[in-house]
Scaffold this motif. Structure first.
Motif, PDB file in Angstrom:
ATOM      1  N   THR A 167       1.207  -1.639  -0.359  1.00  0.00           N
ATOM      2  CA  THR A 167      -0.407  -0.009  -0.117  1.00  0.00           C
ATOM      3  C   THR A 167       1.300   1.264   0.097  1.00  0.00           C
ATOM      4  N   ALA A 168       1.578   1.049   0.873  1.00  0.00           N
ATOM      5  CA  ALA A 168       2.693   1.750   1.004  1.00  0.00           C
ATOM      6  C   ALA A 168       3.195   2.366  -0.408  1.00  0.00           C
ATOM      7  N   THR A 169       4.370   1.826  -0.940  1.00  0.00           N
ATOM      8  CA  THR A 169       4.311   1.458  -2.854  1.00  0.00           C
ATOM      9  C   THR A 169       3.297   2.360  -3.879  1.00  0.00           C
ATOM     10  N   ARG A 170       2.254   1.689  -3.262  1.00  0.00           N
ATOM     11  CA  ARG A 170       1.628   1.708  -5.005  1.00  0.00           C
ATOM     12  C   ARG A 170       0.201   2.266  -4.740  1.00  0.00           C
ATOM     13  N   ARG A 171       0.007   2.895  -4.048  1.00  0.00           N
ATOM     14  CA  ARG A 171      -1.274   3.640  -3.385  1.00  0.00           C
ATOM     15  C   ARG A 171      -0.415   5.281  -2.710  1.00  0.00           C
ATOM     16  N   LEU A 174      17.534   8.151 -15.021  1.00  0.00           N
ATOM     17  CA  LEU A 174      17.631   8.085 -13.592  1.00  0.00           C
ATOM     18  C   LEU A 174      15.747   7.094 -13.517  1.00  0.00           C
ATOM     19  N   THR A 175      15.699   6.825 -11.623  1.00  0.00           N
ATOM     20  CA  THR A 175      14.705   5.656 -11.363  1.00  0.00           C
ATOM     21  C   THR A 175      13.734   6.861 -11.193  1.00  0.00           C
ATOM     22  N   VAL A 176      12.542   6.379 -10.974  1.00  0.00           N
ATOM     23  CA  VAL A 176      11.302   7.380 -10.613  1.00  0.00           C
ATOM     24  C   VAL A 176      11.224   6.719  -9.287  1.00  0.00           C
ATOM     25  N   ARG A 177      10.965   7.256  -8.291  1.00  0.00           N
ATOM     26  CA  ARG A 177      10.478   6.367  -7.620  1.00  0.00           C
ATOM     27  C   ARG A 177       8.811   7.005  -6.890  1.00  0.00           C
ATOM     28  N   THR A 178       8.575   7.980  -7.153  1.00  0.00           N
ATOM     29  CA  THR A 178       6.804   8.633  -6.563  1.00  0.00           C
ATOM     30  C   THR A 178       6.662   9.898  -7.746  1.00  0.00           C
ATOM     31  N   ALA A 179       5.321  10.031  -8.809  1.00  0.00           N
ATOM     32  CA  ALA A 179       5.603  10.794  -9.060  1.00  0.00           C
ATOM     33  C   ALA A 179       3.989  11.818  -8.790  1.00  0.00           C
ATOM     34  N   MET A 187       1.400   8.849  -9.231  1.00  0.00           N
ATOM     35  CA  MET A 187       1.690   7.668  -9.871  1.00  0.00           C
ATOM     36  C   MET A 187       2.446   7.733  -9.073  1.00  0.00           C
ATOM     37  N   HIS A 188       2.480   5.742  -8.700  1.00  0.00           N
ATOM     38  CA  HIS A 188       2.807   5.308  -7.657  1.00  0.00           C
ATOM     39  C   HIS A 188       4.166   3.728  -8.130  1.00  0.00           C
ATOM     40  N   VAL A 189       5.884   4.739  -8.158  1.00  0.00           N
ATOM     41  CA  VAL A 189       6.818   3.055  -8.734  1.00  0.00           C
ATOM     42  C   VAL A 189       7.627   2.279  -8.244  1.00  0.00           C
ATOM     43  N   SER A 190       7.332   1.274  -7.722  1.00  0.00           N
ATOM     44  CA  SER A 190       7.293   0.179  -7.514  1.00  0.00           C
ATOM     45  C   SER A 190       8.763  -0.912  -8.079  1.00  0.00           C
ATOM     46  N   THR A 191      10.282  -1.194  -7.359  1.00  0.00           N
ATOM     47  CA  THR A 191      10.179  -1.921  -8.275  1.00  0.00           C
ATOM     48  C   THR A 191      11.297  -3.198  -7.606  1.00  0.00           C
ATOM     49  N   SER A 220      13.828  -7.333 -10.827  1.00  0.00           N
ATOM     50  CA  SER A 220      13.621  -6.871 -11.957  1.00  0.00           C
ATOM     51  C   SER A 220      12.474  -6.745 -12.430  1.00  0.00           C
ATOM     52  N   ASN A 221      11.431  -6.590 -11.247  1.00  0.00           N
ATOM     53  CA  ASN A 221       9.554  -6.705 -11.236  1.00  0.00           C
ATOM     54  C   ASN A 221       9.451  -5.199 -11.304  1.00  0.00           C
ATOM     55  N   ALA A 222       8.799  -4.155 -11.784  1.00  0.00           N
ATOM     56  CA  ALA A 222       8.172  -3.281 -11.760  1.00  0.00           C
ATOM     57  C   ALA A 222       6.409  -3.370 -11.401  1.00  0.00           C
ATOM     58  N   VAL A 223       6.426  -2.689 -10.167  1.00  0.00           N
ATOM     59  CA  VAL A 223       4.614  -2.781  -9.962  1.00  0.00           C
ATOM     60  C   VAL A 223       4.409  -1.457  -9.846  1.00  0.00           C
ATOM     61  N   ASP A 224       3.919  -0.616 -10.778  1.00  0.00           N
ATOM     62  CA  ASP A 224       3.562   0.790 -10.452  1.00  0.00           C
ATOM     63  C   ASP A 224       1.185   0.754 -11.160  1.00  0.00           C
TER      64      ASP A 224
END
Length: 819
Positions: free
Chosen positions: A512-516, A655-660, A778-782, A785-789
Motif C-alpha cells: 500500500t505504501a509504495t503503490r497507493r 534516473l529511476t522514478v520512485r513517485t510522481a 503514479m507510485h512506482v515500485s521496483t 527485475s519486476n516493476a509494480v506501478d
C-alpha cells in the motif's frame, strides 16, 4: 555393448577407439550416475595404461599416477584428467620423451589435461609449499608403471599430511572460508557453482582430507548420498552444455532436470539445496571438532599441571534443565532423560542460542532418536522455549539448522516440510523460503522493544511465508496454516486470530505504501479495516520491516521505510477515531508558484532539483540523515504528451522514478498577460541508477527537445535496450495490467506489473496519453527485475473512469506492453 566390450574396443583401436568408446558410454541412456563415472574412469585408465606401456621402453623407476578428482574415480563427461608422471630421477631426456608420448594423444582428442612430471622428492616438496597440490596427492591412484614408486609416494604424502595436520588443517579451513565468502552458499544460490560454493564438491574433498589426517572425521550419515547427488547433477550439466562447467545457470536448469528425470527446475534446485545443506552441516561439525582437538592438544600440558596440583579442571556448566555446556558446545546433562522430556529439544536449542553456542551433534541425534512428540496443544514451557529460540538473534540460525539436519524441525512443525529448501525464483530474495523465515525472525528479534507482544511478532515472523509451499496466494494459504499451527503450539483464540491476521496481511503495508496514494482517504480506511486494532498495526509494522530486511538489500530502503511509517501514522489515527478528512487541493508552495510563473512566461519547461533527506526512525544516523532520493520539480505549460516526454527524458538520463504527482495550476490573471492558460506541475522523486545526477540544465534542454519532437526518445531507448545482455533460454513472464477496485474515490487506479526495462514508464505514459486519460499521480515500485506501478487516472474533467472504460484501458495498456 558391455563395459568389457567398450574397453576392448578402446584398446584395439588406439585414440580413435577410445574416443568412440567414450562417446558411446556417455550417450548410453541406461547408464548414468556412479556406474557411468566408474566405467568412464576405468575406460580412461585402460587407455592411458596402454599409451604408457607402448611408450615406455622400461617401466622401472617411472609410473603414471591419477590425482585429484580423477584419482578418486570421479570422471564427469567433461572433467579434466589430473595426471602425474612420477620418476626416480633417471634419464631426463627419456622422461621428457615419455611425457610427450602421453600428453599429446590426450590433447589431440580435445580432452582437458592437468599434468606434471616430478620425482617423489619434488612432489613432496611441492605439496609442502602448495596446499592444493597436497590435497590432490592424497587421492593419488596408480595407473601404470612402477607400482612401488607410486606406493612409496602415497605412503610418504599421507605421513606428511598426518604429521603436519595441526598446521595444514587450519590452512585448509581458511581456504574453505575464503572460497565460501567468494562463491556464496550453494544451498541458497539461484545459479550455484556445484564445486566451489559452500556445501559443494570442494567441501566434500576437504572433509576427506580431514578424515585422512586422523585428527577428526565428518558425520557420515547422508554425506555419501549428498556427494553422489551433486556429481549426478554435474554430469547432467556437462552433457546439457557440452562444456566443462560447474555453474548451474538458470537457462540450463530445465534441461538438466529433464536429463535427471526430475519434474522441473525447482525440483532440481531443491535436490541440490538438500545435498548442499547436508555437506555444509557436516563441514560445520567437522571443523568444530578439528578446533576442539587442536585446542585440547594445546592445553594438555597445562591441564596435567593443574591436575597434579590437586585443582580439578572445569568440565560442565549448567545452562538449563537437562542442558549443560561442555568444551564450547551444548550437550545433554548426564541426568537428562529425553525419552521422558518432550520439551528437551526446544529447551536445549533455546539455551544454545541464548549462550551463542553450537548444539552438539551427538546431543541432537540422541534427542532425534528417542524424544517423545509434544502433546497438542503444546505445554506452555514448549511455546516459551520456541519464542526464546526465535528471539535469540543471529545464533538462532545455526541452532535451527542443527535441529533441521536431524529432522527435528519437521517433527515439531510438520508444515515446515513444504517450505524446506524451497527455492525462490526472484532476484530480490537471497534465501530459500525456510531460511528467509528464520532470517525474518532474527530481524524481528531486533525490533521486539517496539511492540507490546514480542512473542506474537517472533512467531508471525517464523510463519509469515509458510503458505509458499501451497498453490495459490501464499498469504491466503498461510493464514489457514498459521491458524492451525498457532492453536497447536498453545496460543489462545485471541492470539491465534492476531497471528493469522499478521500472516494474511504481511504484505499489506509495504504494497500500500509504495503503490497507493496515501493522501486518498480510501487508501487509509482500507488498511485500517484490514488491520482492525492498534496492537495488530504495531505488530504488522515491525513484521513488515523484518520481512523486507530479511529478503535482501533491494527490498528495503530509507525511502520505503518512510512511506510505511507515514502510512502507519495515518492508519493509527483512524484506528484512534480520527477519520481521515477529504483532502482539499493543496495550495502551491512558493517555489512551485515561482516555477509555474516562469514556465508560463517563457513558454517552456522549468526544472529544479532538490535533495530529500530524513531519518527514518529513532535517532539520526551518525553520518547525518539518510537520503530519500532527489525531488525533481517540473513546471510545463499545459500541453499534450508531457508525461511520456518527462518519463522518457528521465530514462535516457538513467534516473529511476520512485513517485510522481501531477497537478494543473491555473495562474492569476495579472501574470497571464491578457491570455488564458494553465501550467502542469510535476513533483517527482528520482534517484540515479548509478553515478551522480545530471545537471538540471541538461535535463531541461532534453525535455525541450522531447516536447517539440526533435529528440527521438523511443529510438534512444531502443538502442540502449538492444545493448542490454540477453539471458539465453529465458523469457520474462508477460506483463499484467489490472484495475484496483475501490482503491480510490477520486480516481481509477490502474496497476501495472511488468519486467523492468529502460523506458517502461515512457511506454506506459505514451499509451495513457493516446487513451485520452489524465494521470493524477503514479507510485512506482521496483522489486529486482519486476516493476509494480500504480497509476491514478481520471477523465478529462477529473472524475474516475466508468467501469467499462477502465477495463478497456487496462486491456489496451496490457496489449501495448506485450507488444
Amino acid at each position: 555393448m558391455t563395459g568389457t566390450d567398450v574397453r576392448t574396443q578402446a584398446e584395439d583401436s588406439g585414440p580413435s577407439g577410445y574416443a568412440a568408446a567414450r562417446l558411446r558410454l556417455l550417450t548410453e541412456g541406461a547408464r548414468s550416475g556412479p556406474p557411468r563415472r566408474a566405467a568412464l574412469a576405468e575406460l580412461t585408465d585402460d587407455w592411458l595404461a596402454g599409451l604408457f606401456t607402448a611408450a615406455a621402453q622400461d617401466t622401472a623407476g617411472v609410473s603414471l599416477v591419477a590425482v585429484g578428482g580423477y584419482g578418486r574415480g570421479e570422471l564427469s563427461p567433461r572433467s579434466d584428467l589430473d595426471l602425474l608422471l612420477l620418476h626416480d630421477g633417471g634419464d631426463p631426456g627419456a622422461v621428457a620423451a615419455l611425457a610427450d608420448r602421453l600428453w599429446y594423444p590426450v590433447w589431440d582428442l580435445g580432452l582437458a589435461l592437468d599434468h606434471s612430471v616430478r620425482t617423489p622428492a619434488e612432489a613432496r616438496k611441492t605439496a609442502g609449499e602448495d596446499l592444493k597440490v597436497h590435497l590432490g596427492l592424497l587421492d593419488a591412484r596408480h595407473l601404470a608403471g612402477d607400482l612401488g614408486l607410486t606406493a612409496g609416494l602415497r605412503t610418504a604424502v599421507l605421513a606428511d599430511w598426518r604429521n603436519q595436520a595441526p598446521r595444514r588443517l587450519p590452512e585448509l579451513q581458511a581456504l574453505c572460508v575464503e572460497r565460501a565468502d567468494r562463491q556464496g552458499e550453494l544451498q541458497y544460490l539461484l545459479e550455484p557453482d556445484l564445486k566451489e560454493a559452500r556445501g559443494g564438491l570442494r567441501d566434500v574433498t576437504a572433509l576427506r582430507a580431514v578424515a585422512a589426517s586422523w585428527l577428526a572425521d565428518a558425520p557420515r550419515e547422508g554425506l555419501a548420498d549428498a556427494r553422489r547427488s551433486l556429481l549426478d547433477v554435474r554430469d547432467a550439466l556437462h552433457l546439457a552444455t557440452g562444456r566443462a562447467t560447474d555453474r548451474l545457470a538458470l537457462q540450463e536448469q530445465d534441461q538438466v532436470a529433464a536429463g535427471l528425470g526430475l519434474l522441473d527446475a525447482d525440483t532440481l534446485l531443491r535436490q541440490v539445496y538438500e545435498a548442499a545443506r547436508v555437506i555444509s552441516y557436516a563441514s560445520d561439525v567437522t571443523w568444530r571438532e578439528v578446533g576442539r582437538v587442536l585446542r585440547s592438544r594445546a592445553v594438555r600440558p597445562r591441564l596435567r599441571a593443574m591436575l597434579s596440583g590437586g585443582k580439578p579442571a572445569p568440565e560442565r556448566s549448567p545452562l538449563a534443565e537437562g542442558v549443560v555446556e561442555q568444551d564450547g558446545e551444548v550437550v545433554l546433562a548426564r541426568a537428562a532423560r529425553p525419552e521422558r522430556d518432550p520439551v528437551l529439544p526446544l529447551r536445549a536449542a533455546a539455551a544454545a542460542a541464548q549462550a551463542g553456542l553450537p548444539l552438539s551433534l551427538h546431543a541432537v541425534r540422541r534427542m532425534a532418536a528417542i524424544v517423545r512428540p509434544l502433546p497438542t496443544p503444546w505445554p506452555a514451557e514448549a511455546r516459551e522455549q520456541l519464542v526464546t529460540l526465535l528471539g535469540s538473534g543471529r545464533p538462532t540460525v545455526d541452532v535451527w539448522e542443527a535441529l533441521e539436519a536431524e529432522g527435528l524441525i519437521s517433527r515439531l512443525l510438520p508444515d515446515w516440510e513444504r517450505v524446506r529448501c524451497r527455492p525462490q525464483r526472484n532476484a530480490v530474495h537471497v534465501w530459500t523460503v525456510d531460511r528467509h523465515l528464520i532470517e525474518t525472525a532474527v530481524r524481528a528479534s531486533e525490533l521486539t522493544r517496539r511492540v507490546s507482544r514480542p512473542d506474537l511478532l517472533l512467531v508471525a515472523a517464523l510463519l509469515h511465508d509458510i503458505g509458499k509451499g501451497w498453490p495459490g496466494d501464499h498469504s491466503v494459504a498461510g493464514e489457514i496454516i498459521a491458524k492451525d499451527v498457532a492453536a497447536r503450539i498453545g496460543f489462545d483464540r485471541a492470539d491465534v486470530a492476531v497471528l493469522s491476521a499478521l500472516v494474511r496481511h504481511h504484505l499489506l503495508l509495504i504494497e500500500t505504501a509504495t503503490r497507493r496514494d496515501l493522501d486518498d482517504p480510501a487508501t487509509v480506511r482500507s488498511v485500517a479495516e484490514a488491520v482492525g486494532t492498534q496492537g495488530t498495526l504495531e505488530l504488522l509494522h515491525a513484521l513488515t520491516e523484518s520481512d523486507a530486511l530479511a529478503t535482501g538489500p533491494a527490498a528495503w530502503s530509507s525511502w520505503r521505510g518512510s512511506l510505511v511509517a507515514d502510512l502507519v501514522r495515518r492508519v493509527s489515527a483512524v484506528l484512534a477515531g480520527d477519520a481521515p478528512e477529504e483532502p482539499e487541493p493543496a495550495a502551491p508552495t512558493a517555489e512551485q508558484e515561482r516555477l509555474a510563473i516562469e514556465a508560463f512566461r517563457t513558454g517552456g519547461p522549468v526544472l529544479a532539483l532538490r535533495a530529500q533527506t530524513e531519518p527514518v526512525t529513532g535517532e539520526e544516523p551518525a553520518g547525518g540523515p539518510e537520503p530519500l532520493g532527489v525531488e525533481l520539480l517540473i513546471a510545463v505549460p499545459d500541453q499534450p504528451a508531457v508525461l511520456p516526454a518527462v518519463a522518457g527524458v528521465l530514462a535516457v538520463h538513467r534516473l529511476t522514478v520512485r513517485t510522481a504527482e501531477l497537478r494543473t495550476l491555473r495562474l492569476p490573471d495579472d501574470v497571464r498577460t491578457g491570455s488564458s492558460g494553465s501550467v502542469l506541475l510535476l513533483n517527482w522523486r528520482v534517484a540515479a541508477e548509478y553515478g551522480s545526477l545530471p545537471q538540471a540544465a541538461r535535463l531541461r534542454a532534453d525535455l525541450v527537445r522531447a516536447l517539440d519532437g526533435t529528440l527521438d526518445i523511443a529510438g534512444r531507448l531502443a538502442e540502449r535496450d538492444a545493448a542490454y545482455p540477453r539471458r539465453r533460454g529465458w523469457t520474462a513472464p508477460p506483463p499484467r495490467v489490472t484495475v484496483a477496485p475501490a482503491a480510490s474515490h477520486h480516481a481509477t487506479v490502474i496497476e501495472v506489473r511488468a519486467q523492468d526495462a529502460p523506458g517502461l514508464l515512457h511506454r506506459i505514459g505514451t499509451a495513457l496519453e493516446k487513451a485520452g486519460v489524465r494521470v493524477r499521480s503514479m507510485h512506482v515500485s521496483t522489486l529486482g527485475s519486476n516493476a509494480v506501478d500504480a497509476f491514478y487516472v481520471t477523465t478529462g474533467v477529473g472524475a474516475p473512469l466508468p467501469g467499462a472504460d477502465a477495463a478497456s484501458l487496462a486491456q489496451a495498456l496490457e496489449e501495448t506492453l506485450r507488444g
